[in-house]
Design a protein around this motif. Structure first.
Motif, PDB file in Angstrom:
ATOM      1  N   ASP A  95       0.837  -1.189   0.000  1.00 47.87           N
ATOM      2  CA  ASP A  95       0.000   0.000   0.000  1.00 47.87           C
ATOM      3  C   ASP A  95       0.876   1.244   0.000  1.00 47.87           C
ATOM      4  N   GLU A  96       0.250   2.409   0.084  1.00 49.45           N
ATOM      5  CA  GLU A  96       0.996   3.674   0.018  1.00 49.45           C
ATOM      6  C   GLU A  96       1.961   3.848   1.178  1.00 49.45           C
ATOM      7  N   LYS A  97       1.755   3.112   2.275  1.00 44.19           N
ATOM      8  CA  LYS A  97       2.663   3.173   3.424  1.00 44.19           C
ATOM      9  C   LYS A  97       3.692   2.039   3.382  1.00 44.19           C
ATOM     10  N   ARG A  98       3.746   1.329   2.257  1.00 42.87           N
ATOM     11  CA  ARG A  98       4.662   0.208   2.037  1.00 42.87           C
ATOM     12  C   ARG A  98       4.405  -0.978   2.961  1.00 42.87           C
ATOM     13  N   ARG A  99       3.141  -1.127   3.379  1.00 40.97           N
ATOM     14  CA  ARG A  99       2.745  -2.314   4.140  1.00 40.97           C
ATOM     15  C   ARG A  99       2.424  -3.417   3.144  1.00 40.97           C
ATOM     16  N   PRO A 100       2.902  -4.644   3.400  1.00 39.58           N
ATOM     17  CA  PRO A 100       2.662  -5.741   2.450  1.00 39.58           C
ATOM     18  C   PRO A 100       1.308  -6.418   2.671  1.00 39.58           C
ATOM     19  N   PHE A 101       0.690  -6.816   1.549  1.00 41.96           N
ATOM     20  CA  PHE A 101      -0.552  -7.583   1.571  1.00 41.96           C
ATOM     21  C   PHE A 101      -0.389  -8.739   0.592  1.00 41.96           C
ATOM     22  N   LEU A 102      -0.653  -9.944   1.059  1.00 40.98           N
ATOM     23  CA  LEU A 102      -0.584 -11.137   0.215  1.00 40.98           C
ATOM     24  C   LEU A 102      -1.994 -11.571  -0.157  1.00 40.98           C
ATOM     25  N   PHE A 103      -2.200 -11.800  -1.445  1.00 38.18           N
ATOM     26  CA  PHE A 103      -3.516 -12.181  -1.939  1.00 38.18           C
ATOM     27  C   PHE A 103      -3.464 -13.531  -2.656  1.00 38.18           C
ATOM     28  N   LEU A 104      -4.536 -14.292  -2.505  1.00 38.68           N
ATOM     29  CA  LEU A 104      -4.751 -15.505  -3.283  1.00 38.68           C
ATOM     30  C   LEU A 104      -5.553 -15.110  -4.521  1.00 38.68           C
ATOM     31  N   PHE A 105      -5.327 -15.814  -5.630  1.00 34.66           N
ATOM     32  CA  PHE A 105      -6.099 -15.550  -6.842  1.00 34.66           C
ATOM     33  C   PHE A 105      -6.227 -16.835  -7.648  1.00 34.66           C
ATOM     34  N   LYS A 106      -7.155 -16.834  -8.620  1.00 31.58           N
ATOM     35  CA  LYS A 106      -7.469 -18.043  -9.371  1.00 31.58           C
ATOM     36  C   LYS A 106      -6.898 -18.101 -10.779  1.00 31.58           C
ATOM     37  N   ALA A 107      -6.477 -16.997 -11.344  1.00 31.35           N
ATOM     38  CA  ALA A 107      -6.029 -16.967 -12.743  1.00 31.35           C
ATOM     39  C   ALA A 107      -4.850 -17.913 -12.965  1.00 31.35           C
ATOM     40  N   ASP A 108      -4.803 -18.467 -14.161  1.00 31.03           N
ATOM     41  CA  ASP A 108      -3.720 -19.372 -14.551  1.00 31.03           C
ATOM     42  C   ASP A 108      -2.465 -18.552 -14.879  1.00 31.03           C
ATOM     43  N   ILE A 109      -1.354 -18.875 -14.222  1.00 37.24           N
ATOM     44  CA  ILE A 109      -0.113 -18.135 -14.483  1.00 37.24           C
ATOM     45  C   ILE A 109       0.772 -18.826 -15.525  1.00 37.24           C
ATOM     46  N   THR A 110       0.342 -19.967 -16.024  1.00 42.49           N
ATOM     47  CA  THR A 110       1.156 -20.724 -16.980  1.00 42.49           C
ATOM     48  C   THR A 110       1.578 -19.896 -18.197  1.00 42.49           C
ATOM     49  N   PRO A 111       0.670 -19.154 -18.847  1.00 45.27           N
ATOM     50  CA  PRO A 111       1.109 -18.352 -20.001  1.00 45.27           C
ATOM     51  C   PRO A 111       2.161 -17.301 -19.624  1.00 45.27           C
ATOM     52  N   PHE A 112       2.035 -16.722 -18.448  1.00 46.31           N
ATOM     53  CA  PHE A 112       3.024 -15.748 -17.978  1.00 46.31           C
ATOM     54  C   PHE A 112       4.381 -16.426 -17.792  1.00 46.31           C
ATOM     55  N   ILE A 113       4.398 -17.559 -17.110  1.00 49.51           N
ATOM     56  CA  ILE A 113       5.646 -18.288 -16.843  1.00 49.51           C
ATOM     57  C   ILE A 113       6.302 -18.685 -18.179  1.00 49.51           C
ATOM     58  N   GLN A 114       5.496 -19.143 -19.134  1.00 52.65           N
ATOM     59  CA  GLN A 114       6.049 -19.523 -20.434  1.00 52.65           C
ATOM     60  C   GLN A 114       6.671 -18.314 -21.142  1.00 52.65           C
ATOM     61  N   LYS A 115       6.025 -17.168 -21.030  1.00 50.07           N
ATOM     62  CA  LYS A 115       6.542 -15.976 -21.710  1.00 50.07           C
ATOM     63  C   LYS A 115       7.836 -15.491 -21.080  1.00 50.07           C
ATOM     64  N   VAL A 116       7.938 -15.498 -19.747  1.00 51.74           N
ATOM     65  CA  VAL A 116       9.170 -15.006 -19.110  1.00 51.74           C
ATOM     66  C   VAL A 116      10.293 -16.039 -19.194  1.00 51.74           C
ATOM     67  N   GLY A 117       9.942 -17.318 -19.300  1.00 51.72           N
ATOM     68  CA  GLY A 117      10.964 -18.356 -19.485  1.00 51.72           C
ATOM     69  C   GLY A 117      11.617 -18.862 -18.215  1.00 51.72           C
ATOM     70  N   LEU A 118      11.168 -18.411 -17.063  1.00 50.88           N
ATOM     71  CA  LEU A 118      11.691 -18.913 -15.784  1.00 50.88           C
ATOM     72  C   LEU A 118      10.530 -19.214 -14.837  1.00 50.88           C
ATOM     73  N   PRO A 119      10.467 -20.354 -14.261  1.00 51.54           N
ATOM     74  CA  PRO A 119      11.413 -21.452 -14.449  1.00 51.54           C
ATOM     75  C   PRO A 119      11.246 -22.079 -15.820  1.00 51.54           C
ATOM     76  N   ALA A 120      12.309 -22.656 -16.308  1.00 55.84           N
ATOM     77  CA  ALA A 120      12.283 -23.312 -17.623  1.00 55.84           C
ATOM     78  C   ALA A 120      11.343 -24.506 -17.564  1.00 55.84           C
ATOM     79  N   ALA A 121      10.683 -24.744 -18.668  1.00 58.81           N
ATOM     80  CA  ALA A 121       9.706 -25.859 -18.744  1.00 58.81           C
ATOM     81  C   ALA A 121      10.384 -27.211 -18.682  1.00 58.81           C
TER      82      ALA A 121
END
Length: 155
Positions: A129-155
């Motif tokens: 947030d604006e005060k640099r306090r951390p917040f961890l969130f759970l989410f449902k979206a598939d990250i596989t396309p992101f991981i494939q695009k960045v290339g790490l970790p390698a498949a």
């Protein structure tokens, strides 16, 4: 309170991310016009085991789309979690414009998302947030396309 290992990871990666600029970033003044792909801060990949940013890649509309899908699929704040060696990478995804990350309990406006990749565990989004306090969130979206695009970790 976050577990010690996760706290150490947060401190290490966020310190590097928050105090590291892309080469030449200081030479360009901040502009008030909408960010184009050439103005977006790059994606940074932090290797937890190495304790450093190991890859920097250009940010683009597709990365912004991935980030929007993550934000749109948030299911709530992450409960206390344990972190182990399966948490190998943290990805910093700067946003073109600040976004509101919210659940029923909280709303945080941020211009950076930190994606935690832990093998065989659900991904997590870290937002400050604006005060640099951390917040961890759970989410449902598939990250596989992101991981494939960045290339790490390698498949």
């Amino acid at each position: 309170m976050l577990p010690k290992r996760l706290t150490a990871i947060l401190i290490a990666c966020c310190s590097l991310f928050l105090f590291t600029q892309a080469p030449g970033a200081a030479a360009h003044p901040v502009q008030s016009a909408p960010a184009s792909e050439t103005q977006l801060k790059p994606i940074q990949i932090f290797d937890v085991a190495a304790g450093k940013v190991v890859k920097t890649i250009p940010n683009d509309a597709q990365f912004q789309s991935f980030a929007a899908s993550w934000i749109g699929s948030i299911t709530g704040l992450a409960p206390q979690i344990t972190s182990d060696e399966s948490c190998s990478y943290v990805y910093r995804v700067p946003l073109a414009k600040p976004a509101t990350v919210k659940t029923d309990e909280i709303a945080v406006i941020s211009d950076d998302l930190f994606l935690f990749y832990c093998k065989d565990k659900p991904p997590l989004l870290l937002v400050f947030d604006e005060k640099r306090r951390p917040f961890l969130f759970l989410f449902k979206a598939d990250i596989t396309p992101f991981i494939q695009k960045v290339g790490l970790p390698a498949a």
